[in-house]
Scaffold this motif. Structure first.
Motif, PDB file in Angstrom:
ATOM      1  N   PHE A  43      39.246  38.024  29.582  1.00 15.08           N
ATOM      2  CA  PHE A  43      38.809  37.195  29.607  1.00 15.08           C
ATOM      3  C   PHE A  43      39.100  36.276  28.393  1.00 15.08           C
ATOM      4  CE2 PHE A  43      36.136  40.104  32.775  1.00 15.08           C
ATOM      5  CZ  PHE A  43      35.461  39.366  33.140  1.00 15.08           C
ATOM      6  N   VAL A  44      38.247  34.987  28.088  1.00 14.04           N
ATOM      7  CA  VAL A  44      38.596  34.004  28.006  1.00 14.04           C
ATOM      8  C   VAL A  44      37.247  33.325  26.904  1.00 14.04           C
ATOM      9  CG1 VAL A  44      39.752  32.151  26.958  1.00 14.04           C
ATOM     10  CG2 VAL A  44      40.974  33.374  28.766  1.00 14.04           C
ATOM     11  N   ARG A  45      37.305  33.565  25.569  1.00 17.19           N
ATOM     12  CA  ARG A  45      35.757  33.835  25.504  1.00 17.19           C
ATOM     13  C   ARG A  45      36.136  32.147  24.194  1.00 17.19           C
ATOM     14  NH1 ARG A  45      33.947  39.512  22.948  1.00 17.19           N
ATOM     15  NH2 ARG A  45      35.809  38.894  20.977  1.00 17.19           N
ATOM     16  N   ASP A  46      34.739  31.801  23.693  1.00 19.11           N
ATOM     17  CA  ASP A  46      34.897  30.158  23.261  1.00 19.11           C
ATOM     18  C   ASP A  46      34.948  31.028  21.811  1.00 19.11           C
ATOM     19  OD1 ASP A  46      32.352  31.338  22.754  1.00 19.11           O
ATOM     20  OD2 ASP A  46      31.775  29.741  24.674  1.00 19.11           O
ATOM     21  N   ASN A  47      34.478  29.933  20.752  1.00 19.29           N
ATOM     22  CA  ASN A  47      34.068  30.643  19.276  1.00 19.29           C
ATOM     23  C   ASN A  47      32.715  31.092  18.943  1.00 19.29           C
ATOM     24  OD1 ASN A  47      32.559  28.223  19.502  1.00 19.29           O
ATOM     25  ND2 ASN A  47      33.055  26.974  18.523  1.00 19.29           N
ATOM     26  N   LYS A  48      31.921  30.896  19.688  1.00 17.86           N
ATOM     27  CA  LYS A  48      30.546  31.903  19.937  1.00 17.86           C
ATOM     28  C   LYS A  48      31.030  33.370  20.322  1.00 17.86           C
ATOM     29  CE  LYS A  48      28.179  27.662  20.165  1.00 17.86           C
ATOM     30  NZ  LYS A  48      27.290  26.271  20.220  1.00 17.86           N
ATOM     31  N   GLY A  49      32.174  33.245  21.023  1.00 13.43           N
ATOM     32  CA  GLY A  49      31.627  34.542  22.243  1.00 13.43           C
ATOM     33  C   GLY A  49      31.755  34.757  23.387  1.00 13.43           C
ATOM     34  N   ALA A  50      30.994  34.048  24.115  1.00 12.93           N
ATOM     35  CA  ALA A  50      30.433  33.667  25.184  1.00 12.93           C
ATOM     36  C   ALA A  50      32.243  33.402  26.402  1.00 12.93           C
ATOM     37  CB  ALA A  50      29.800  32.372  25.615  1.00 12.93           C
ATOM     38  N   ALA A  51      32.162  34.309  27.356  1.00  8.65           N
ATOM     39  CA  ALA A  51      33.158  33.760  28.168  1.00  8.65           C
ATOM     40  C   ALA A  51      32.921  32.515  28.831  1.00  8.65           C
ATOM     41  CB  ALA A  51      33.460  35.219  29.012  1.00  8.65           C
ATOM     42  N   ASN A  52      33.954  31.385  29.209  1.00  5.69           N
ATOM     43  CA  ASN A  52      34.217  30.404  29.208  1.00  5.69           C
ATOM     44  C   ASN A  52      35.424  30.416  30.606  1.00  5.69           C
ATOM     45  OD1 ASN A  52      36.988  30.158  28.690  1.00  5.69           O
ATOM     46  ND2 ASN A  52      35.615  28.819  27.061  1.00  5.69           N
ATOM     47  N   HIS A  53      36.431  31.334  31.045  1.00  6.22           N
ATOM     48  CA  HIS A  53      36.533  31.957  32.272  1.00  6.22           C
ATOM     49  C   HIS A  53      37.208  33.115  32.043  1.00  6.22           C
ATOM     50  CE1 HIS A  53      39.780  29.756  29.536  1.00  6.22           C
ATOM     51  NE2 HIS A  53      40.778  30.530  30.047  1.00  6.22           N
ATOM     52  N   PHE A  54      38.391  33.682  32.823  1.00  6.10           N
ATOM     53  CA  PHE A  54      38.837  34.802  32.872  1.00  6.10           C
ATOM     54  C   PHE A  54      40.096  34.832  33.782  1.00  6.10           C
ATOM     55  CE2 PHE A  54      36.439  35.972  36.653  1.00  6.10           C
ATOM     56  CZ  PHE A  54      37.415  36.773  37.624  1.00  6.10           C
ATOM     57  N   LEU A  55      41.097  35.336  33.546  1.00  2.65           N
ATOM     58  CA  LEU A  55      42.317  35.179  34.214  1.00  2.65           C
ATOM     59  C   LEU A  55      43.177  36.686  34.611  1.00  2.65           C
ATOM     60  CD1 LEU A  55      44.731  33.431  30.920  1.00  2.65           C
ATOM     61  CD2 LEU A  55      44.111  32.202  33.221  1.00  2.65           C
ATOM     62  N   LEU A  56      43.761  36.609  36.342  1.00  2.00           N
ATOM     63  CA  LEU A  56      44.198  37.537  36.802  1.00  2.00           C
ATOM     64  C   LEU A  56      45.078  37.657  37.173  1.00  2.00           C
ATOM     65  CD1 LEU A  56      42.964  40.026  38.734  1.00  2.00           C
ATOM     66  CD2 LEU A  56      42.580  38.672  40.456  1.00  2.00           C
ATOM     67  N   HIS A  57      45.746  37.725  36.409  1.00  2.02           N
ATOM     68  CA  HIS A  57      47.536  38.070  36.826  1.00  2.02           C
ATOM     69  C   HIS A  57      47.971  38.867  37.784  1.00  2.02           C
ATOM     70  CE1 HIS A  57      47.441  36.653  32.407  1.00  2.02           C
ATOM     71  NE2 HIS A  57      46.972  37.717  31.999  1.00  2.02           N
ATOM     72  N   THR A  58      48.891  38.484  38.348  1.00  2.38           N
ATOM     73  CA  THR A  58      49.186  38.832  40.041  1.00  2.38           C
ATOM     74  C   THR A  58      50.565  38.503  39.776  1.00  2.38           C
ATOM     75  OG1 THR A  58      49.552  37.030  41.117  1.00  2.38           O
ATOM     76  CG2 THR A  58      47.378  38.052  40.742  1.00  2.38           C
ATOM     77  N   ALA A  59      51.908  39.459  40.187  1.00  2.00           N
ATOM     78  CA  ALA A  59      53.293  39.447  40.131  1.00  2.00           C
ATOM     79  C   ALA A  59      53.598  37.726  40.492  1.00  2.00           C
ATOM     80  CB  ALA A  59      54.204  39.705  41.198  1.00  2.00           C
ATOM     81  N   GLU A  60      52.912  36.664  41.354  1.00  2.00           N
ATOM     82  CA  GLU A  60      52.845  35.543  41.868  1.00  2.00           C
ATOM     83  C   GLU A  60      52.768  34.327  41.015  1.00  2.00           C
ATOM     84  OE1 GLU A  60      51.099  37.782  43.593  1.00  2.00           O
ATOM     85  OE2 GLU A  60      52.553  38.793  46.051  1.00  2.00           O
ATOM     86  N   GLY A  61      51.374  34.885  40.179  1.00  2.00           N
ATOM     87  CA  GLY A  61      51.639  33.803  39.329  1.00  2.00           C
ATOM     88  C   GLY A  61      49.720  34.016  38.741  1.00  2.00           C
ATOM     89  N   ASP A  62      49.283  33.989  37.346  1.00  2.00           N
ATOM     90  CA  ASP A  62      48.395  34.023  37.126  1.00  2.00           C
ATOM     91  C   ASP A  62      46.557  33.627  37.959  1.00  2.00           C
ATOM     92  OD1 ASP A  62      49.184  35.624  35.874  1.00  2.00           O
ATOM     93  OD2 ASP A  62      48.659  33.908  34.384  1.00  2.00           O
ATOM     94  N   LEU A  63      45.495  33.518  38.261  1.00  2.00           N
ATOM     95  CA  LEU A  63      44.531  33.089  39.130  1.00  2.00           C
ATOM     96  C   LEU A  63      43.566  32.051  38.064  1.00  2.00           C
ATOM     97  CD1 LEU A  63      44.280  34.640  42.261  1.00  2.00           C
ATOM     98  CD2 LEU A  63      45.375  32.626  41.908  1.00  2.00           C
ATOM     99  N   LYS A  64      43.124  31.492  38.168  1.00  2.00           N
ATOM    100  CA  LYS A  64      41.937  31.298  37.149  1.00  2.00           C
ATOM    101  C   LYS A  64      40.723  30.949  37.361  1.00  2.00           C
ATOM    102  CE  LYS A  64      41.067  27.624  33.645  1.00  2.00           C
ATOM    103  NZ  LYS A  64      41.371  26.877  31.809  1.00  2.00           N
ATOM    104  N   PHE A  65      39.857  31.548  36.765  1.00  2.00           N
ATOM    105  CA  PHE A  65      38.593  32.109  37.188  1.00  2.00           C
ATOM    106  C   PHE A  65      37.680  30.995  35.988  1.00  2.00           C
ATOM    107  CE2 PHE A  65      40.253  35.200  40.201  1.00  2.00           C
ATOM    108  CZ  PHE A  65      39.345  34.823  41.098  1.00  2.00           C
ATOM    109  N   GLU A  66      36.891  30.314  36.523  1.00  2.00           N
ATOM    110  CA  GLU A  66      36.412  29.522  35.638  1.00  2.00           C
ATOM    111  C   GLU A  66      34.673  29.496  35.792  1.00  2.00           C
ATOM    112  OE1 GLU A  66      36.960  25.210  35.902  1.00  2.00           O
ATOM    113  OE2 GLU A  66      39.353  25.649  35.090  1.00  2.00           O
ATOM    114  N   ARG A  67      34.060  30.436  34.553  1.00  2.19           N
ATOM    115  CA  ARG A  67      32.773  30.339  35.049  1.00  2.19           C
ATOM    116  C   ARG A  67      31.851  29.592  36.053  1.00  2.19           C
ATOM    117  NH1 ARG A  67      30.009  34.451  30.460  1.00  2.19           N
ATOM    118  NH2 ARG A  67      28.302  35.144  31.435  1.00  2.19           N
ATOM    119  N   GLN A  68      30.755  29.431  36.478  1.00  2.52           N
ATOM    120  CA  GLN A  68      29.534  28.600  36.988  1.00  2.52           C
ATOM    121  C   GLN A  68      28.292  28.606  36.504  1.00  2.52           C
ATOM    122  OE1 GLN A  68      31.116  26.744  39.228  1.00  2.52           O
ATOM    123  NE2 GLN A  68      32.598  27.304  38.460  1.00  2.52           N
TER     124      GLN A  68
END
Length: 349
Positions: free
Chosen positions: A323-348
């Motif tokens: 999970f990638v957080r902003d400077n306020k500690g809120a998550a704006n997206h997460f990365l799911l790491h796979t052998a084929e590459g990363d998938l980025k899921f952006e918060r809605q």
């Protein structure tokens, strides 16, 4: 999830698309004035007056094909089955039937691929994108009393009004109930109920009954959508297969137990996320249950994530999540790491 990624890569690598009928108009289906399929038109009827389920279909995105037990409570999986599941997860699912080009068995209809239903008065055939098939006999016969166990089991069906009820038994115990590795016994009995609401939409209800494995039946309810103006691609699993030799190691080599993170921290990650890197544009929901993050595709079912740190988690089968957080500690997206590459899921919002 790895199966989904492989499927997307297969489509991306395909050539001569026009020669594969991927964009051919399906003949004989209702259309609007602009030529687009009319998926809300009335459901067609067969010569016997029953709904005609024929066509190319796809079950809605869900998490049950990865974890069929997502709606069960603790203690509702028999100890022997829980032990088998944990070992398979620790082995990174290297022995999953899909990894060795073996039939998926009962969960194939949940797995997200296309399948064609062909209906005749006394039989329905289901042809799966992966090459497997099922025969559902409607001629009044009952299930065999002492069957030779098979990968797909034996299926018989009958109509209850406009609902097709299919009962299947006689499975061998070599198939898994999901990609994650939940087992079943040869006593497994599956009941499916198909209801075509209109031309383009069907409701599927599945009940998995196996008292030797689960304390109560597992029930799954999903939408099924008609897939117009395309055809299934041929898929030969064992063609150029190079994966199985690389399936080594264990999850326990990387994950040393469940970490502890304050519930207030976990709650910052709850919400809906959207992925845009693949053609499917998967939607994920994150929630907290019992002090643990739960990952769900489209809100259908759920998979517990192992906590590694405040921002790092582990998806069973060998997939780290950050999970990638902003400077306020809120998550704006997460990365799911796979052998084929990363998938980025952006918060809605």
């Amino acid at each position: 999830m790895r199966t989904v990624i492989a499927g997307l890569l297969l489509l991306g690598a395909s050539t001569s698309v026009s020669g594969q009928w991927l964009k051919i108009k399906t003949p004989g289906i209702p259309r609007k004035a602009d030529g687009k399929p009319n998926l809300t038109a009335p459901a067609p009827r067969a010569s016997n007056g029953k709904p005609d389920l024929s066509g190319l279909w796809m079950t809605e995105t869900n998490t049950y094909w990865i974890n069929i037990t997502g709606d069960l409570n603790p203690g509702e999986i028999r100890p022997w089955a829980e032990a088998v599941y944990k070992k398979r997860v620790d082995d990174l699912d290297r022995d999953t039937p899909a990894a060795h080009c073996l039939p998926l068995g009962p969960p194939e209809i949940l797995a997200g691929g296309q399948y064609r239903i062909m209906q005749a008065p006394n039989m329905i055939a289901i042809l799966y994108e992966g090459g497997a098939y099922r025969q559902v006999f409607l001629d009044g016969r009952g299930l065999p009393k002492d069957p030779n166990p098979t990968w797909a089991g034996y299926s018989v069906g009958h109509w209850e009004g406009d609902v097709l009820v299919v009962e299947t038994a006689g499975f061998n115990d070599r198939t898994w109930l999901d990609y994650g590795g939940h087992p079943h016994s040869e006593d497994l009995h599956v009941i499916e109920r198909f209801r075509r609401r209109d031309f383009g939409h069907m409701q599927l209800e599945m009940t998995f009954i196996d008292p030797k494995t689960f304390a109560k039946p597992i029930e799954v309810k999903l939408a099924v959508d008609y897939v117009p103006d395309t055809e299934m691609l041929e898929f030969v699993c064992n063609e150029n297969e190079r994966d199985s030799r690389h399936l080594v190691g264990k999850a326990s080599d990387e994950v040393k137990g469940q970490g502890q993170v304050d519930a207030a921290v976990l709650s910052r990650y709850t919400g809906n996320y959207q992925e845009h890197d693949s053609p499917d544009e998967m939607r994920a929901t994150i929630k907290v249950t019992g002090g643990q993050l739960i990952f769900s595709l489209a809100g259908k079912g759920g998979i517990p994530l192992t906590t590694l740190s405040e921002t790092k988690f582990y998806f069973p089968g060998g997939f780290p999540i950050d999970f990638v957080r902003d400077n306020k500690g809120a998550a704006n997206h997460f990365l799911l790491h796979t052998a084929e590459g990363d998938l980025k899921f952006e918060r809605q919002p």
